[in-house]
Design an enzyme around this catalytic site. Structure first.
Site, short mmCIF file in Angstrom:
data_model
loop_
_atom_site.label_atom_id
_atom_site.label_comp_id
_atom_site.label_asym_id
_atom_site.label_seq_id
_atom_site.Cartn_x
_atom_site.Cartn_y
_atom_site.Cartn_z
N CYS A 99 0.82 -1.12 0.01
CA CYS A 99 0.00 -0.24 0.19
C CYS A 99 0.94 1.03 0.30
O CYS A 99 0.22 2.28 0.22
CB CYS A 99 -1.20 -0.65 1.30
N HIS A 392 -9.20 1.94 -1.79
CA HIS A 392 -7.67 2.66 -1.93
C HIS A 392 -7.20 1.96 -3.11
O HIS A 392 -6.78 0.35 -3.36
CB HIS A 392 -7.19 1.69 -0.85
N CYS A 422 0.70 2.33 6.49
CA CYS A 422 0.80 0.93 6.54
C CYS A 422 0.40 0.92 5.41
O CYS A 422 0.36 1.33 4.55
CB CYS A 422 -0.29 0.96 7.43
#
Length: 437
Positions: A99, A392, A422
């Site tokens: 990510c 996302h 994160c």
């Protein structure tokens, strides 16, 4: 290293962000159903070049990321170069940090500019959760390899006869950590329990995210950083993120059942970010190069840091580990920041990291610091909403956050912003951005 590390070139130039752009983000299997990440990456990069008016031949380096990679095109960066009018001599390579992938792409371009090997580069990422690499079973994969070496039809038929019907079933991409078997949502549940994050707190953060994102869209502040996307079969255009709830009401959130720990859990689909398709990119160059081209930078990269922790428990604490490093390298404190933008993978993960920002015990025992970073002023935090609302696309989120933060800092007359995320594998990323009045 935690001492101040100025990010400047050998000539004393700062690292400038000249422009940033993204596609609208779309929930899985909606507006971009059937559109590969490569096409989304080409789309946003082409539009970025058009909007800045820069000669594509001036781009010396493109670093792009894709988390859900397609075997037929493993180097998405090079495919984007070849498909967007840049010189065939433009260097291009792909990165993956889950990510935090486009944070890594930005860091790599910045390092090349600081080293003096390039002056102009593009960093970004794209992902599609709608076009996935569907695999085959291990038994079938081994049989296919052996068949390729078999010399006769009889040998091939004998190999095929050893397969069972279940061996022929397709295998979807894994949604769990390879080393632990845990899903991201399982980790979010761990964090909710470890740090005492209630269901009500998670739902409230999710509601806030949607409410602020809806206000951002309705006020028009996102228009210049989000392009209108036309994708095959070119029947409809998408000009806004289709996950943002413009009618979000807090009472709606309590109706959903837990998605991971069905009996005792608090993490739901509503207080988590959804699977999403999209792409984002930023144009970077040395400060003097921007000046010579007559371009006004959006802002500058003041510092960055990456972190890694164990994956067995509470592994989504990247912001709590990476942010102190980034702030120290920038020579600033939490109180000096104008804005803080933290990736909202899950409301539980976000709230846990905020707790640790303010924890002296965590600072002493885990970071070796005398005191905590401090309490985060919610008036500075995710002021335009976050990933729970926007969605996302794994590799694109960092570039979205950077562009969004730079533009908001400019609207506020300048200042410092922290962007942090994160990532799977116990990884984390943080960057301090600066906009001068």
């Amino acid at each position: 290293m935690s001492e101040v590390l100025p990010l400047i070139t050998r000539r004393g130039d700062r690292i400038a962000f000249v422009s940033g752009l993204r596609t609208p983000f779309a929930r899985q299997a909606t507006a971009y159903h059937g559109v590969p990440a490569i096409e989304l990456g080409k789309l946003v990069t082409s539009e970025l070049l058009v909007r800045t008016g820069i000669d594509p031949e001036l781009i010396e380096l493109l670093v792009f990321g894709q988390v859900v990679q397609m075997p037929e095109a493993p180097n998405i960066a090079r495919e984007i170069v070849l498909g967007t009018g840049m010189s065939v001599h433009t260097d291009a390579y792909s990165v993956s940090r889950a990510c935090a992938t486009s944070f890594q792409a930005v860091a790599n371009v910045a390092e090349s500019i600081m080293a003096g090997t390039v002056e102009v580069g593009i960093a970004g990422g794209a992902d599609s959760s709608s076009v996935l690499p569907i695999g085959v079973s291990k038994a079938l994969a081994r049989t296919l390899v052996d068949m390729n070496k078999a010399r006769t039809l009889g040998q091939k038929l004998r190999l095929l006869s050893g397969l069972r019907p279940k061996d022929l079933l397709p295998v979807a991409p894994a949604v769990a950590e390879y080393s632990t078997g845990l899903r991201m949502g399982d980790t979010a549940e761990q964090m909710a329990k470890t740090y005492g994050i209630t269901r009500e707190e998670q739902d409230e953060l999710a509601h806030r995210s949607h409410k602020l994102a809806a206000q951002a869209w309705e006020s028009g502040v996102l228009r210049d950083e989000v392009m209108t996307a036309y994708v095959p079969p070119y029947e409809k255009a998408l000009s806004e993120d289709n996950n943002v709830r413009h009618d979000s009401a807090i009472e709606q959130y309590s109706r959903l059942r837990p998605a991971f720990d069905r009996r005792h859990g608090t993490v739901t689909a509503a207080n988590s970010t959804p699977l999403t398709d999209g792409a984002a990119a930023v144009l970077m160059m040395s400060e003097s190069k921007a000046k010579s081209l007559g371009l006004t930078p959006l802002g500058y990269l003041r510092s960055y840091a990456f972190s890694a922790i164990g994956v067995q428990r509470d592994m989504l604490l990247g912001p709590a580990y990476a942010s102190p490093l980034a702030l120290a390298r920038a020579g600033v404190a939490l109180a000096d920041l104008t804005l803080i933008d933290m990736h909202e993978a899950f409301a539980a993960q976000t709230l846990a990291n905020l707790k640790l920002f303010a924890s002296d015990e965590f600072a002493r025992n885990q970071l070796g610091r005398n005191a905590a970073l401090g309490e985060v002023d919610r008036a500075k935090f995710n002021v335009l909403g976050g990933s729970i609302a926007y969605g996302h696309p794994f590799a694109a989120t960092g570039a979205r956050m950077i562009t969004q933060t730079l533009n908001e800092l400019r609207r506020r007359g300048g200042g410092l912003g922290l962007t942090t995320a994160c990532a799977a594998g116990g990884l984390g990323a943080a960057m301090v951005l600066e906009v001068t009045p």
